[in-house]
Write an enzyme that holds these catalytic residues in place. Structure first.
Site: not given
Ligand code: NAP
Length: 513
Positions: A32, A34, A67, A119, A144, A287, A308, A324, A376, A410, A462, A466
């Protein structure tokens, strides 16, 4: 077939030839030109005429566009000047000429095809079907529209435009939310989809690169039978899932495509778009939300309360799954053997930690949960029959396994959820975090000669589970693993070389997605 169009601006004949050659080499089907952006650079309308004289010598057909400012361009001159320029383009070999419906003055090309366009950079315009109908009735060879979605549910309106239209259409939802409208253009039989060259900024928010469209999303192989899969989350641009699933789909030559959906409201999204989606991966923070909307769920989902994956059974019914847990256990057991009687300290009580906690309990491990929010941790321990410890006391207990199910490590790669001096050489340390590949936790554990399990193995595991549900086939995990490693390495490299630039620029440099 849907054409990939690369928008360019040119300041000279040589510049135009060079840009078109680049687009050609990059895999574009059309450019395109322009004229409005070119005009800003060359300064006079007269300087554009020599560019148009060369259209027939270029290796790609050209869509010529001046345009208007009111539709996101920079032109706001008299209609007579536009008509004169467009007539010149028409005589000299333009393949298409673009005229906005709102500024349509009734001029029509004699040789080129007519694109009528609309647009809206602020919102989805009401009555998109009606706008497209008016464009076709006014003689458009291609209608478009480019509009701004509020959320991913708006993608259903884009899909519907294609279904209802009586002629050729290019319907685009802009921005990251709208990205799937560009990536699925071939499935919806779009006339065009717009893309930028590697390193270019593009002409509208959300444009992917030509390479992404043609290689990762296989746009030219897409057709009405292509099955649509994807991952929903917020944010989603960092997700590796489109890379590894598409690489596996390509490896096994399946007529399917897998795209990232940036979703704020998952329920609205699924109700609007679920009809055209064959399967989904679901990531943070969605999730839990879609569980009640499934026709049925695998038993683990109901127990864990987190899902998931959505896949469809042979009758097209939606099934919720959690892959997972099984992936995490497979990775761990490869290192530890049987988990029965093993003492595991599980850091976290979120989605991933919940999945791992139940799976560990099912295998007879003794689980101690440590989480920032005690309530929790307490609730989870009660549900799955584990114990709870405070973060500052947990390391005093004996353990065989430490699992990080938090996101610590992370965002700030120098952080670890476990003290460096509290590892021991007979333990196994499993970090579910895989960006960076070697987290601080893993590095500390290796220094203490503990055995380590990487989050990347779980991620591939995981995804493979899937894929098996999506396609009924064993996933080519070697391909998935290779592609994931390449992406993570490219990401780390890009991050290092552009430390001072902002995140958006970083994502652009590494291709986003
Ligand atoms: P989520 O449901 O948001 O849970 C987050 C967890 O991390 C909670 O227990 C939270 O504590 C804790 N947390 C967050 N920030 C924190 C901090 N600054 N200090 C202490 N604890 C902290 O997330 P999720 O789905 O479980 O995922 C968690 C991690 O798992 C992701 O970051 C990812 O890297 C990893 N993961 C990996 C895979 C894999 O296939 N390898 C798949 C999915 C996820 P609170 O309860 O106090 O908030």
């Amino acid at each position: 077939m849907t054409a990939i169009v690369v928008p360019i601006a040119a300041i000279s004949i040589e510049h135009l030839a060079r840009k078109v050659a680049q687009a050609h080499a990059g895999g574009a089907d059309l450019v395109e030109l322009r004229l409005d952006t070119s005009l800003v650079q060359v300064g006079s309308l007269e300087a554009l005429y020599p560019l148009l004289n060369t259209l027939r010598q270029l290796p790609l057909p050209v869509l010529v566009t001046l345009r208007h400012r009111s539709e996101g361009g920079t032109w706001d001159g008299p209609t007579s000047e536009r008509q004169r320029l467009y007539a010149h383009a028409d005589r000299n070999g333009a393949a298409y000429i673009d005229q906005e419906l709102a500024t349509d003055d009734g001029w029509r090309p004699t040789h080129a095809k007519l694109v009528l366009s609309h647009h809206n950079f602020a919102s989805m315009s009401p009555d998109l079907d009606g706008i497209i109908q008016r464009m076709h009735a006014a003689g458009a060879d291609v209608a478009k529209i480019a509009v701004m979605p509020h959320d991913a549910a708006d993608l259903a309106d884009i899909a519907r435009c294609y279904r209802h239209a009586k002629g050729a259409v290019c319907a685009i939802a802009m921005g990251e939310i709208g990205l799937p409208s560009r990536l699925l253009a071939g499935c919806w039989n779009a006339a065009f989809t717009f893309a930028r060259l590697d390193g270019d900024e593009g002409s509208a928010p959300g444009q992917p690169t030509v390479r992404e469209l043609s290689d990762r999303y296989r746009l030219h192989q897409q057709n009405a039978d292509t099955r649509i899969f994807g991952v929903i989350g917020n944010p989603i641009h960092h997700s590796l899932s489109p890379h590894i699933h598409n690489a596996a789909i390509d490896e096994q030559n399946i007529n399917a495509v897998y795209v990232p959906f940036l979703v704020h409201d998952p329920v609205a999204f699924w109700k609007a778009c679920g009809k055209f989606i064959d399967g989904l991966s679901i990531t943070i923070p969605h999730k839990h939300d879609l569980i009640p909307l499934m026709n049925r769920c695998e038993p683990l989902v109901t127990r864990i309360g987190a899902m998931n994956t959505i896949w469809r059974d042979a009758d097209g019914n939606t099934v919720g799954a959690n892959t997972d847990a099984v992936a995490a256990m497979a990775c761990l057991e490869e290192e530890t053997g049987s988990l029965t009687g093993k003492k595991a300290i599980l850091l976290g009580a979120g989605g991933v930690a919940r999945a791992i906690a139940f799976a560990l309990a099912d295998r007879g491990a003794k689980v101690c949960i440590v989480n920032r929010s005690h309530d929790r941790a307490d609730a989870l321990a009660k549900e799955m029959g584990g114990s709870v410890a405070d973060a500052n006391q947990a390391h005093q207990q004996p353990f065989d396994i430490i699992i990080n199910g938090t996101s610590v490590g992370m965002e700030a790669p120098t952080n670890s959820p476990w003290p460096a001096d509290r590892h021991h050489r007979n333990s196994v340390v499993f970090d579910t975090v895989y960006t960076p590949l070697e987290t601080r936790l893993i590095k500390d554990a290796q220094l203490a000669e503990a055995r380590t399990v990487s989050g990347l193995s779980m991620f591939i595991g995981q995804a493979a589970e899937q894929y098996q549900r999506f396609f009924g086939l064993a996933a080519p995990t070697d391909v998935m693993h290779r592609v994931a490693l390449e992406r993570l390495e490219a990401k780390a490299k890009a991050k290092k070389s552009v430390m001072s630039r902002d995140t958006v620029d970083v994502e652009r440099e590494i291709g986003g997605g």
